[in-house]
Design a protein around this motif. Structure first.
Motif, PDB file in Angstrom:
ATOM      1  N   LYS A  93     -11.927   7.869   5.641  1.00 20.07           N
ATOM      2  CA  LYS A  93     -12.424   7.099   4.701  1.00 20.07           C
ATOM      3  C   LYS A  93     -14.066   6.547   4.644  1.00 20.07           C
TER       4      LYS A  93
ATOM      5  N   ASP B 258      -5.526  10.478  -3.862  1.00 20.94           N
ATOM      6  CA  ASP B 258      -4.552   9.512  -3.004  1.00 20.94           C
ATOM      7  C   ASP B 258      -5.653   9.168  -2.369  1.00 20.94           C
ATOM      8  N   TYR B 259      -6.235  10.224  -1.746  1.00 18.02           N
ATOM      9  CA  TYR B 259      -6.701   9.647  -0.669  1.00 18.02           C
ATOM     10  C   TYR B 259      -8.190   9.807  -1.342  1.00 18.02           C
TER      11      TYR B 259
ATOM     12  N   ASN C  64     -12.740   1.977   0.002  1.00 15.24           N
ATOM     13  CA  ASN C  64     -13.076   1.582   1.174  1.00 15.24           C
ATOM     14  C   ASN C  64     -14.800   1.052   0.889  1.00 15.24           C
TER      15      ASN C  64
ATOM     16  N   LYS D  74       0.800  -0.938   0.069  1.00 19.05           N
ATOM     17  CA  LYS D  74      -0.091   0.307  -0.247  1.00 19.05           C
ATOM     18  C   LYS D  74       0.890   1.272  -0.092  1.00 19.05           C
ATOM     19  N   LYS D  75       0.562   2.335  -0.944  1.00 19.85           N
ATOM     20  CA  LYS D  75       0.840   3.730  -0.346  1.00 19.85           C
ATOM     21  C   LYS D  75       1.379   4.128   0.158  1.00 19.85           C
TER      22      LYS D  75
ATOM     23  N   LEU E  54       0.543   7.852   2.817  1.00 19.02           N
ATOM     24  CA  LEU E  54      -0.101   8.303   2.280  1.00 19.02           C
ATOM     25  C   LEU E  54       0.280   9.764   3.415  1.00 19.02           C
TER      26      LEU E  54
ATOM     27  N   GLU F 220      -8.438   8.458  -4.111  1.00 17.04           N
ATOM     28  CA  GLU F 220      -8.791   6.358  -4.336  1.00 17.04           C
ATOM     29  C   GLU F 220      -8.402   5.551  -3.265  1.00 17.04           C
ATOM     30  N   ARG F 221      -8.602   5.748  -2.043  1.00 19.89           N
ATOM     31  CA  ARG F 221      -8.373   4.971  -0.716  1.00 19.89           C
ATOM     32  C   ARG F 221      -9.967   5.060  -0.487  1.00 19.89           C
TER      33      ARG F 221
END
Length: 520
Positions: A287, A238-239, A246, A3-4, A6, A241-242
């Motif tokens: 999320k 990126d947030y 979720n 996982k990237k 962040l 996408e997360r």
């Protein structure tokens, strides 16, 4: 697949230095800051609560204190060459809420002492205005430089009691006295910046500071606070996408949900779309998409002022106003519009250059749902908690297109609510339904005009358009006959959705729904 990692999100953190030193996400607002400080030296900015005003003040403090290393990679680092350090006096009035006049006096002395101690000064003067004046002059004399003064939430002690006719003048006089040295201290001040929500004309800030620039509706500073749509799309991918992963959404679906929930703010026109920064960062952090802004509490003053001006829920959104209305002094408001706008509960949605009227409405789903939840106790008294649960069950019934079950739930619930003084009017029940349907997160409006009359309530749901006609102490059939006789459904015939007609009769003796009819 790894996982990237962040960057941490600055949820609840309002200190610029802490955000930078801990490598947290920072949306660069330093170009706005640079333009502001090179345009005016005495500035006022109004923005709603939790919209980034305190972070802006903290960023200004770091800049004027010459902390160049904190701005590496930001816009201001590309244009600033001198990095002159100035003595900074910073005051936050946020903690001055819920205080009596003596408490407020002591609080002002406390924050003055805090600033004195930063410069190794002390004083036993008990008059806040004299002590403030002395502080400015002494710091200037000691450092040989003009002083930067940053005052965050200047109006907090007064706004908290704006609905109290006796207390407001007392606290306003204290704050007017405290701010009074600012005018005469002008020769010693390099830059003065104040934030707040509303404008109290009888405070010396606005009546005496002739050079005060109010940039609240200035197009050059429209996005100095908040997160624009462009900033969200370019700096938080990126947030997004997360959050999408979720919740099992596509990237585009996630943007659509965030837009409906947190976007929609405009503080001038034209203006970029601006998201509520507090709620957006909370959604990225947890999320989950929820009503975060209202979870921190609805200001009592707002609910009390809505009552004072006899504002019914369906009249909060919509409408129009000229620019002068936004700047109306709080003490002389003839409507609640300025306070609703300044507090972030309605916003600008358009502008007509011919009439010079601004179109206004509730910004997004979060505000609509949160506001209506706050207003629900006006209709169900202390049974609002049970009401919230009931609204959830009603929403499930609506989602399943079971309008009969939805109305049965409401009928049963209203039987448990004590008598309300207004429960003998059709308008009371119309507004109650408006509040509940708004909590569903669906489009809802009242008194919709057709060619033959007005529909009491129209609700646009995912599976149908619902037309409601309400009666009091008559019959559901009478309500249905009116829908049919005036052919209300013809106005919506081209919508492409099924139309459901609902006639409801309320029984004032039982304070609930008497009977209803549904026709598809």
């Amino acid at each position: 697949m790894e996982k990237k990692q962040l960057r941490r999100l600055p949820v609840g953190i309002q200190t610029f230095e802490k955000i930078i030193e801990n490598d947290m996400l920072y949306i660069d607002k330093t170009e706005y800051i640079w333009n502001m400080i090179h345009t005016n030296n005495c500035v006022f900015l109004s923005r709603p609560r939790r919209f980034g005003k305190s972070l802006l003040v903290s960023t200004l403090q770091s800049y004027f204190e010459g902390k160049k290393e904190l701005f590496k990679g930001l816009f201001i680092d590309t244009v600033e060459k001198d990095w002159t350090e100035y003595p900074v006096l910073r005051f936050s009035m946020a903690s001055g809420k819920h205080m009596e006049k003596d408490q407020l006096q002591r609080y002002l002395l406390y924050i003055l002492e805090e600033n004195e101690s930063r410069f190794g000064l002390s004083s036993n003067v008990t008059d806040p205005n004299v002590r403030f004046s002395n502080l400015i002059r002494n710091v200037h004399k000691m450092t040989g430089k003009k002083v930067v003064i940053l005052i965050d939430e200047y109006d907090a002690p007064m706004l908290d009691v704006v609905h109290e006719d006796k207390t407001l003048p007392q606290l306003r006089n204290i704050m007017r006295n405290f701010y009074s040295p600012l005018k005469d201290s002008d020769p010693y001040i390099h830059f003065l910046f104040l934030t707040g929500i509303t404008k109290f004309s009888q405070v010396s800030i606005f009546s005496e500071l002739n050079n005060l620039a109010n940039i609240s509706m200035d197009p050059d500073f429209d996005a100095i606070c908040g997160i624009t749509r462009e900033e969200m799309l370019t700096q938080t991918q990126d947030y997004i996408e997360r959050l999408a992963g979720n919740n099992g959404w596509t990237y585009d679906k996630t943007i659509e949900v965030l837009t409906q929930q947190y976007d929609g703010y405009h503080f001038t026109w034209p203006s970029p779309d601006i998201f509520n920064p507090f709620s957006l960062l909370q959604a990225f952090n947890t999320k989950r998409v929820n009503n975060y802004w209202f979870s921190t509490g609805t200001p009592t003053y707002l609910i009390e002022m809505l009552r004072k001006f006899h504002v019914i829920p369906s009249k909060i959104g919509g409408g129009s106003a000229q620019a002068t209305a936004f700047d109306a002094p709080t003490e002389r408001m003839k409507s609640i519009l300025p306070l609703l706008y300044q507090s972030g509960y309605i916003t600008i949605k358009g502008y007509n250059p011919v009439s010079q009227n601004y179109t206004l409405d509730i910004p997004n789903n979060e505000i609509r749902a949160g506001l209506m939840e706050s207003l629900l106790p006006n209709y169900v008294d202390e049974y609002a908690d049970e009401g919230s649960s009931m609204v959830g069950d009603m929403y499930v019934a609506l989602y399943e297109d079971n309008i009969d079950e939805m109305l049965r739930l409401l009928q049963s619930y209203l039987l448990t609510v004590p008598y309300c003084n207004n429960a003998d009017s059709e308008g009371h029940y119309q507004q109650l339904l408006y509040v509940i349907f708004s909590l569903f997160g669906r489009y809802v409006d009242v008194e919709i005009h057709t060619s033959t009359g007005r529909v009491d309530i129209v609700m646009l749901a995912s599976k149908a358009i619902y037309l409601f006609e309400l009666k009091l102490n008559k019959s559901a059939q009478t309500a249905m006959d009116q829908i049919d006789l005036k052919d209300y459904s013809s106005k919506f015939a081209l919508s492409g959705r099924p139309i459901v007609k609902v006639g409801i009769n309320f029984d004032s003796s039982r304070h609930t729904i008497g009977d209803w009819e549904v026709k598809r």
